[in-house]
Design a protein around this motif. Structure first.
Motif, PDB file in Angstrom:
ATOM      1  N   TRP A  98       0.846  -1.191   0.000  1.00  0.00           N
ATOM      2  CA  TRP A  98       0.000   0.000   0.000  1.00  0.00           C
ATOM      3  C   TRP A  98       0.884   1.243   0.000  1.00  0.00           C
ATOM      4  CZ3 TRP A  98      -2.642  -1.898   5.040  1.00  0.00           C
ATOM      5  CH2 TRP A  98      -3.404  -3.029   4.769  1.00  0.00           C
ATOM      6  N   ALA A  99       0.383   2.323  -0.546  1.00  0.00           N
ATOM      7  CA  ALA A  99       1.072   3.606  -0.467  1.00  0.00           C
ATOM      8  C   ALA A  99       0.692   4.325   0.823  1.00  0.00           C
ATOM      9  CB  ALA A  99       0.709   4.480  -1.657  1.00  0.00           C
ATOM     10  N   ALA A 100      -0.529   4.060   1.309  1.00  0.00           N
ATOM     11  CA  ALA A 100      -1.021   4.771   2.482  1.00  0.00           C
ATOM     12  C   ALA A 100      -2.035   3.930   3.235  1.00  0.00           C
ATOM     13  CB  ALA A 100      -1.685   6.085   2.060  1.00  0.00           C
ATOM     14  N   VAL A 101      -2.201   4.281   4.504  1.00  0.00           N
ATOM     15  CA  VAL A 101      -3.270   3.731   5.332  1.00  0.00           C
ATOM     16  C   VAL A 101      -4.049   4.927   5.858  1.00  0.00           C
ATOM     17  CG1 VAL A 101      -3.838   2.492   7.454  1.00  0.00           C
ATOM     18  CG2 VAL A 101      -1.989   1.668   6.005  1.00  0.00           C
ATOM     19  N   VAL A 102      -5.353   4.914   5.617  1.00  0.00           N
ATOM     20  CA  VAL A 102      -6.235   5.990   6.056  1.00  0.00           C
ATOM     21  C   VAL A 102      -7.056   5.454   7.225  1.00  0.00           C
ATOM     22  CG1 VAL A 102      -8.054   7.589   5.395  1.00  0.00           C
ATOM     23  CG2 VAL A 102      -6.344   6.866   3.693  1.00  0.00           C
ATOM     24  N   LEU A 103      -6.833   6.014   8.407  1.00  0.00           N
ATOM     25  CA  LEU A 103      -7.516   5.554   9.610  1.00  0.00           C
ATOM     26  C   LEU A 103      -8.668   6.487   9.961  1.00  0.00           C
ATOM     27  CD1 LEU A 103      -4.434   4.754  11.871  1.00  0.00           C
ATOM     28  CD2 LEU A 103      -5.695   3.195  10.383  1.00  0.00           C
ATOM     29  N   THR A 104      -9.785   5.882  10.316  1.00  0.00           N
ATOM     30  CA  THR A 104     -10.920   6.614  10.872  1.00  0.00           C
ATOM     31  C   THR A 104     -11.450   5.801  12.041  1.00  0.00           C
ATOM     32  OG1 THR A 104     -12.456   5.542   9.347  1.00  0.00           O
ATOM     33  CG2 THR A 104     -11.604   7.717   8.692  1.00  0.00           C
ATOM     34  N   GLY A 105     -12.400   6.360  12.755  1.00  0.00           N
ATOM     35  CA  GLY A 105     -13.026   5.645  13.862  1.00  0.00           C
ATOM     36  C   GLY A 105     -12.275   5.829  15.168  1.00  0.00           C
ATOM     37  N   GLN A 106     -12.871   5.278  16.218  1.00  0.00           N
ATOM     38  CA  GLN A 106     -12.278   5.365  17.548  1.00  0.00           C
ATOM     39  C   GLN A 106     -12.442   4.013  18.219  1.00  0.00           C
ATOM     40  OE1 GLN A 106     -13.938   8.438  19.992  1.00  0.00           O
ATOM     41  NE2 GLN A 106     -12.650   7.927  21.723  1.00  0.00           N
ATOM     42  N   ALA A 107     -11.329   3.401  18.578  1.00  0.00           N
ATOM     43  CA  ALA A 107     -11.366   2.099  19.235  1.00  0.00           C
ATOM     44  C   ALA A 107     -11.984   2.240  20.628  1.00  0.00           C
ATOM     45  CB  ALA A 107      -9.964   1.519  19.332  1.00  0.00           C
ATOM     46  N   GLN A 108     -12.655   1.204  21.084  1.00  0.00           N
ATOM     47  CA  GLN A 108     -13.275   1.213  22.410  1.00  0.00           C
ATOM     48  C   GLN A 108     -12.277   0.935  23.522  1.00  0.00           C
ATOM     49  OE1 GLN A 108     -16.531   2.185  22.895  1.00  0.00           O
ATOM     50  NE2 GLN A 108     -16.213   2.701  20.734  1.00  0.00           N
ATOM     51  N   ARG A 109     -11.108   0.397  23.141  1.00  0.00           N
ATOM     52  CA  ARG A 109     -10.041   0.103  24.094  1.00  0.00           C
ATOM     53  C   ARG A 109      -8.713   0.385  23.397  1.00  0.00           C
ATOM     54  NH1 ARG A 109     -10.406  -3.908  21.019  1.00  0.00           N
ATOM     55  NH2 ARG A 109      -9.364  -5.872  21.011  1.00  0.00           N
ATOM     56  N   PRO A 110      -7.610   0.480  24.129  1.00  0.00           N
ATOM     57  CA  PRO A 110      -6.313   0.717  23.482  1.00  0.00           C
ATOM     58  C   PRO A 110      -5.935  -0.437  22.536  1.00  0.00           C
ATOM     59  CG  PRO A 110      -6.170   1.162  25.837  1.00  0.00           C
ATOM     60  CD  PRO A 110      -7.504   0.516  25.594  1.00  0.00           C
ATOM     61  N   VAL A 111      -5.534  -0.094  21.333  1.00  0.00           N
ATOM     62  CA  VAL A 111      -5.102  -1.072  20.335  1.00  0.00           C
ATOM     63  C   VAL A 111      -3.869  -0.531  19.615  1.00  0.00           C
ATOM     64  CG1 VAL A 111      -7.402  -2.057  19.936  1.00  0.00           C
ATOM     65  CG2 VAL A 111      -6.623  -0.151  18.526  1.00  0.00           C
ATOM     66  N   TYR A 112      -3.143  -1.431  18.954  1.00  0.00           N
ATOM     67  CA  TYR A 112      -2.057  -1.021  18.070  1.00  0.00           C
ATOM     68  C   TYR A 112      -2.170  -1.815  16.789  1.00  0.00           C
ATOM     69  CZ  TYR A 112       0.551  -5.195  19.609  1.00  0.00           C
ATOM     70  OH  TYR A 112       0.944  -6.480  19.888  1.00  0.00           O
ATOM     71  N   GLY A 113      -1.658  -1.215  15.708  1.00  0.00           N
ATOM     72  CA  GLY A 113      -1.706  -1.870  14.410  1.00  0.00           C
ATOM     73  C   GLY A 113      -0.427  -2.642  14.150  1.00  0.00           C
ATOM     74  N   LEU A 114      -0.577  -3.863  13.621  1.00  0.00           N
ATOM     75  CA  LEU A 114       0.565  -4.691  13.275  1.00  0.00           C
ATOM     76  C   LEU A 114       0.465  -5.062  11.804  1.00  0.00           C
ATOM     77  CD1 LEU A 114       3.079  -6.295  14.244  1.00  0.00           C
ATOM     78  CD2 LEU A 114       1.524  -8.228  14.606  1.00  0.00           C
ATOM     79  N   PHE A 115       1.474  -4.665  11.029  1.00  0.00           N
ATOM     80  CA  PHE A 115       1.552  -5.009   9.611  1.00  0.00           C
ATOM     81  C   PHE A 115       2.297  -6.335   9.482  1.00  0.00           C
ATOM     82  CE2 PHE A 115       1.515  -0.325   9.481  1.00  0.00           C
ATOM     83  CZ  PHE A 115       0.482  -0.123   8.589  1.00  0.00           C
ATOM     84  N   THR A 116       1.654  -7.332   8.897  1.00  0.00           N
ATOM     85  CA  THR A 116       2.319  -8.606   8.612  1.00  0.00           C
ATOM     86  C   THR A 116       1.767  -9.163   7.311  1.00  0.00           C
ATOM     87  OG1 THR A 116       0.724  -9.778  10.008  1.00  0.00           O
ATOM     88  CG2 THR A 116       2.854  -9.296  10.986  1.00  0.00           C
TER      89      THR A 116
END
Length: 148
Positions: A98-116
């Motif tokens: 991907w060239a970009a990741v566009v994030l929206t929304g609000q998580a209900q708890r703390p999260v992190y993104g993992l690219f694999t």
């Protein structure tokens, strides 16, 4: 595009003309932000996008190429902000194809993104909440190994 609240993801292809006209994350991030936001949208609203991206050469192994950009709506001015960084995020993003990741929304708890393997997964970050960067990095490396 990824909604952090629901985890729903979708891809969008942009043609060669788009990438020639908007070659870097500051340019294409601004274009995407203008396409996806309405006037007066609160910068901290869940639907306000935060765009992470790399340029054509960004994320490669050469010196100075591990760069990425972040574009969004500024909570301070209400205008568009752009920030740049350098590090493993650029390579991880480039590795997804991907060239970009566009994030929206609000998580209900703390999260992190993992690219694999070209995928973005959202994982629980409750145990990381409130600890410093050094300890967070140590725990994430113990869990996932060193970043690419």
């Amino acid at each position: 595009y990824c909604d952090v609240a629901s985890g729903v993801q979708r891809s969008e292809e942009r043609g060669e003309t788009f990438w020639r006209r908007y070659p870097g994350p500051g340019l294409y991030g601004t274009k995407m932000l203008l396409e996806q936001t309405r006037p007066g949208l609160d910068a901290l609203a869940a639907e306000s996008p935060l765009i992470f991206g790399t340029a054509v050469a960004g994320g490669h192994l050469g010196p100075g190429l591990a760069r990425y950009g972040v574009v969004g709506k500024s909570p301070l001015s209400g205008g568009i902000f752009e920030s740049r960084g350098e590090g493993p995020l650029a390579r991880a993003l480039k590795g997804t194809g991907w060239a970009a990741v566009v994030l929206t929304g609000q998580a209900q708890r703390p999260v992190y993104g993992l690219f694999t393997g070209g995928e973005l997964a959202w994982l629980d970050a409750e145990e990381l909440w409130g600890i410093d960067t050094v300890e967070t990095t140590r725990r994430l490396r113990a869990r996932h190994g060193a970043a690419a």
